[in-house]
Scaffold this active site. Structure first.
Site, PDB file in Angstrom:
ATOM      1  N   GLU A  47       0.750  -1.043  -0.080  1.00  0.00           N
ATOM      2  CA  GLU A  47      -0.140  -0.188   0.061  1.00  0.00           C
ATOM      3  C   GLU A  47       0.892   1.252  -0.098  1.00  0.00           C
ATOM      4  O   GLU A  47       2.111   1.180   0.373  1.00  0.00           O
ATOM      5  CB  GLU A  47      -0.935   0.164   1.179  1.00  0.00           C
ATOM      6  N   ARG A  92      -7.430   0.625  13.247  1.00  0.00           N
ATOM      7  CA  ARG A  92      -5.851   0.904  12.850  1.00  0.00           C
ATOM      8  C   ARG A  92      -5.830   2.156  12.021  1.00  0.00           C
ATOM      9  O   ARG A  92      -7.024   2.394  11.189  1.00  0.00           O
ATOM     10  CB  ARG A  92      -5.413  -0.384  12.266  1.00  0.00           C
ATOM     11  N   ASP A 141     -12.750  -5.046  11.430  1.00  0.00           N
ATOM     12  CA  ASP A 141     -13.847  -5.650  10.989  1.00  0.00           C
ATOM     13  C   ASP A 141     -14.964  -4.657   9.803  1.00  0.00           C
ATOM     14  O   ASP A 141     -15.770  -5.159   9.643  1.00  0.00           O
ATOM     15  CB  ASP A 141     -14.828  -6.183  12.104  1.00  0.00           C
ATOM     16  N   ASN A 146      -9.627   6.464   3.336  1.00  0.00           N
ATOM     17  CA  ASN A 146      -8.653   5.674   2.343  1.00  0.00           C
ATOM     18  C   ASN A 146      -7.799   6.792   1.630  1.00  0.00           C
ATOM     19  O   ASN A 146      -7.487   8.068   2.089  1.00  0.00           O
ATOM     20  CB  ASN A 146      -9.340   4.818   1.277  1.00  0.00           C
ATOM     21  N   ASP A 189      -9.506   2.965  -3.829  1.00  0.00           N
ATOM     22  CA  ASP A 189      -8.702   2.509  -2.722  1.00  0.00           C
ATOM     23  C   ASP A 189      -7.952   3.993  -2.796  1.00  0.00           C
ATOM     24  O   ASP A 189      -8.298   5.089  -2.530  1.00  0.00           O
ATOM     25  CB  ASP A 189      -8.132   1.185  -2.975  1.00  0.00           C
TER      26      ASP A 189
END
Length: 306
Positions: free
Chosen positions: A17, A107, A127, A155, A206
């Site tokens: 990433e 996170r 989750d 993102n 993303d």
């Protein structure tokens, strides 16, 4: 326009990433989120050559240069520093602050610095609970503020060349939003939907970057491609990333677009069918993009504030 990227040299990541170009170090820096690593490479022609890998935390969502040296990371559920010799230290823990996050349940996922040197970091729940993420801003004086809450998978983040607009993707909402931006204060204006992928069969937005012409390059998780859009949301180009399902983010090194990919979440059959998944890919685009803006605050003050 349709382009095709080619795999680069560095060994694959599990969950690659966030590539960024660190202009001061003349290095490409990216992360392997689930391995908790920061990866460093040199760009040689159209290829990338491994330089080093450093342990940054249990998870490392993104990394940005620091003007004072080394890098700042969105690591775990907070902000950490990584020195040039690879020593990592936690600076700020955000877990549980304001009730937005449950201890151990969230996170850091993606972020960037604006031209003034402020650090922005977005979070997500492990989750992927809807609304459990937030976007935080670390100002130059070390103060942390919540900019946005109610996000799901905060993102890709980037600014227009004139700094008047900031773009943010929420992969959970499957949208890219545009906000008016005040560079003097770091404030976000009203939100508007620029791109909506809810009915797109090719995946969801993303990571992203913005080129020098003000167009957005958005990686599609699940789509095996990066798309270029105008500031008005018109599709201008597609970069195919062959043999890979999960494209995660992208960054410019001059006119070379570097694309990160991932095998995270794939079953054994899918991994076997995608041997290049997790690698960096590159393609010449004919347009250029800026290097990453560094964090310009005092790291010493942050360390003392722990």
């Amino acid at each position: 326009m349709r382009l095709q990227a080619a795999p680069a040299g560095p060994r694959p990541a599990e969950h690659g990433e966030g590539p960024v170009w660190d202009d001061a170090a003349q290095e490409l820096v990216w992360v392997d989120i689930t391995a908790g690593q920061v990866r460093r490479g040199r760009v040689q022609g159209d290829d990338v050559v491994d330089v080093a890998a450093h342990r940054g935390g249990d998870t490392v969502g993104f990394v940005v240069p620091a003007a004072a040296g080394g890098w700042l990371m969105g690591a775990g559920a907070g902000i950490s520093r990584l020195t040039a010799d690879g020593e990592a230290s936690v600076l700020i823990e955000l877990t549980g602050e304001g009730g937005e996050e449950e201890a151990g349940g969230s996170r850091m996922n993606d972020g960037a610095c604006d031209r003034a040197g402020r650090f922005f970091g977005g979070t997500m729940a492990f989750d992927e609970r809807p609304g459990a993420g937030a976007l935080y801003r670390l100002d130059l004086d070390g103060t942390v503020r919540t900019v946005l809450d109610g996000l799901t998978v905060s993102n890709g983040l980037g600014w227009s060349p004139d700094d008047a607009t900031v773009y943010l993707s929420d992969s959970g909402a499957a949208q890219v939003w545009a906000f008016d931006y005040d560079l003097a204060s770091g404030g976000f204006g009203p939100r508007r939907v620029l791109l909506d992928f809810n009915d797109d069969p090719d995946g969801v937005a993303d990571g992203l970057t913005v080129d020098d012409e003000g167009c957005l390059w958005t990686a599609l998780w699940g789509g095996g491609q990066v798309r270029r859009y105008s500031p008005d949301g018109e599709l201008l180009a597609v970069v195919d990333v062959p043999g890979v399902q999960n494209t995660t983010s992208c960054a410019f090194v001059g006119d070379l677009l570097v694309i990160s990919t991932s095998v995270h979440g794939l079953d054994d059959d899918a991994r076997a069918a995608q041997p290049d998944a997790g690698r960096l890919f590159t393609v010449r685009t004919g347009v250029t993009g800026p290097p990453a803006h560094p964090y310009r605050g005092s790291l010493g003050a942050l360390s003392q504030a722990r």
